[in-house]
Motif scaffolding. Sequence first.
Motif, PDB file in Angstrom:
ATOM      1  N   ASN A 105       4.979  -3.880   8.578  1.00  0.00           N
ATOM      2  CA  ASN A 105       4.348  -2.592   8.852  1.00  0.00           C
ATOM      3  C   ASN A 105       5.408  -1.487   8.783  1.00  0.00           C
ATOM      4  O   ASN A 105       6.473  -1.618   9.386  1.00  0.00           O
ATOM      5  CB  ASN A 105       3.706  -2.595  10.238  1.00  0.00           C
ATOM      6  N   VAL A 117     -10.659  -0.821   2.124  1.00  0.00           N
ATOM      7  CA  VAL A 117      -9.895  -2.033   2.430  1.00  0.00           C
ATOM      8  C   VAL A 117     -10.505  -3.237   1.724  1.00  0.00           C
ATOM      9  O   VAL A 117      -9.802  -4.031   1.085  1.00  0.00           O
ATOM     10  CB  VAL A 117      -9.844  -2.259   3.951  1.00  0.00           C
ATOM     11  N   THR A 142      -5.826   1.167   9.652  1.00  0.00           N
ATOM     12  CA  THR A 142      -5.804   0.479   8.364  1.00  0.00           C
ATOM     13  C   THR A 142      -4.889  -0.743   8.348  1.00  0.00           C
ATOM     14  O   THR A 142      -5.298  -1.801   7.857  1.00  0.00           O
ATOM     15  CB  THR A 142      -5.427   1.457   7.243  1.00  0.00           C
ATOM     16  N   PRO A 143      -3.644  -0.666   8.871  1.00  0.00           N
ATOM     17  CA  PRO A 143      -2.807  -1.869   8.867  1.00  0.00           C
ATOM     18  C   PRO A 143      -3.448  -3.056   9.575  1.00  0.00           C
ATOM     19  O   PRO A 143      -3.296  -4.204   9.127  1.00  0.00           O
ATOM     20  CB  PRO A 143      -1.531  -1.408   9.584  1.00  0.00           C
ATOM     21  N   LEU A 193      -6.613  -4.241   7.275  1.00  0.00           N
ATOM     22  CA  LEU A 193      -6.198  -4.808   5.992  1.00  0.00           C
ATOM     23  C   LEU A 193      -5.528  -6.161   6.214  1.00  0.00           C
ATOM     24  O   LEU A 193      -5.796  -7.122   5.478  1.00  0.00           O
ATOM     25  CB  LEU A 193      -5.248  -3.853   5.264  1.00  0.00           C
ATOM     26  N   THR A 194      -4.686  -6.251   7.223  1.00  0.00           N
ATOM     27  CA  THR A 194      -4.063  -7.541   7.538  1.00  0.00           C
ATOM     28  C   THR A 194      -5.122  -8.562   7.937  1.00  0.00           C
ATOM     29  O   THR A 194      -5.071  -9.722   7.509  1.00  0.00           O
ATOM     30  CB  THR A 194      -3.032  -7.384   8.662  1.00  0.00           C
ATOM     31  N   THR A 212       0.849  -1.183   0.000  1.00  0.00           N
ATOM     32  CA  THR A 212       0.000   0.000   0.000  1.00  0.00           C
ATOM     33  C   THR A 212       0.891   1.241   0.000  1.00  0.00           C
ATOM     34  O   THR A 212       2.028   1.210   0.476  1.00  0.00           O
ATOM     35  CB  THR A 212      -0.940   0.029   1.216  1.00  0.00           C
ATOM     36  N   ASN A 236       2.276  -2.882   4.779  1.00  0.00           N
ATOM     37  CA  ASN A 236       1.359  -1.809   5.176  1.00  0.00           C
ATOM     38  C   ASN A 236       2.141  -0.502   5.239  1.00  0.00           C
ATOM     39  O   ASN A 236       2.722  -0.149   6.268  1.00  0.00           O
ATOM     40  CB  ASN A 236       0.733  -2.133   6.539  1.00  0.00           C
ATOM     41  N   ASN A 237       2.162   0.205   4.106  1.00  0.00           N
ATOM     42  CA  ASN A 237       2.997   1.395   3.988  1.00  0.00           C
ATOM     43  C   ASN A 237       2.197   2.689   3.851  1.00  0.00           C
ATOM     44  O   ASN A 237       2.723   3.767   4.144  1.00  0.00           O
ATOM     45  CB  ASN A 237       3.931   1.240   2.776  1.00  0.00           C
ATOM     46  N   VAL A 262       4.188 -10.116   6.935  1.00  0.00           N
ATOM     47  CA  VAL A 262       3.530  -8.811   7.035  1.00  0.00           C
ATOM     48  C   VAL A 262       4.577  -7.833   7.544  1.00  0.00           C
ATOM     49  O   VAL A 262       5.205  -8.075   8.580  1.00  0.00           O
ATOM     50  CB  VAL A 262       2.326  -8.838   7.999  1.00  0.00           C
TER      51      VAL A 262
END
Length: 257
Positions: free
Chosen positions: A146, A74, A121-122, A125-126, A17, A93-94, A144
């Motif tokens: 972050n 998402v 959001t992280p 979304l995860t 992202t 997750n950027n 994953v």
Amino acid sequence: MNIDQLFSLQGRSALITGGSRGIGRMMAEGFLRAGARVYISARKADACDATARELLAIGPCVSLPADVSTLEGVQQLVAAYQQHEKSLDILVNNAGAAWGAAYDEFPESGWDKVVDLNMKTPFFLTQALTPLLKAAATDHLAKVINIASIDGVSNNPQETYSYQASKAGLIHLTRRMALKLAPERIAVSAIAPGAFASTMNKDARDHADEVAQRIPAGRIGTPEDMAGAAIYLASRAGDYVTGATLVVDGGVTWARG
């Protein structure tokens, strides 16, 4: 021990992202050069599409524009990704935001926008992609990563209250998610970048020499620095890193004390 395989992402899928520019783009290029199929997402479709077209010269890169600041966004991103893949090896997750304002004037809108995108959001979304991560975690671990910030590790004198709080929260969330997902063969870790040239860090982009004077290493970060850290965590080389945050900042955090 095969060093080439240790750091290889050959045949793996990655979703990044905030992948159209800055740190996200640096990681996308690194993953492509390491052999991955890369999907980048960003809120602005034109920018996301343009970056994907440019990265296609290196390897398979697909644009999946989405606004992941909302749960609806998402779900849209997850659905779009599932049109291409049945599993997910690497999630980065950027996507993030920052807001600066004086303490007495700091607005609720600046708090909610930043905390929602940087920390909420992280997690969601995860959560939504966990079945696809589990599906990939067969003969190797799914990952994953972050993207936090050194501002979540030590204080920045700038009045970016929601940014610093959200990145500190993301670092602790990384630890909690790592404990939950490790038994599922999903390794969760984080990167805390320092000064890298980007739209969010305009000082590093536009005044690199001046910023470098405050960095013990004597320079700002390069695309290779960011790509190297991300490839390490995403590959077999980083399999035993669980819940940790890798600080990539040329020594700034330790200079702050």
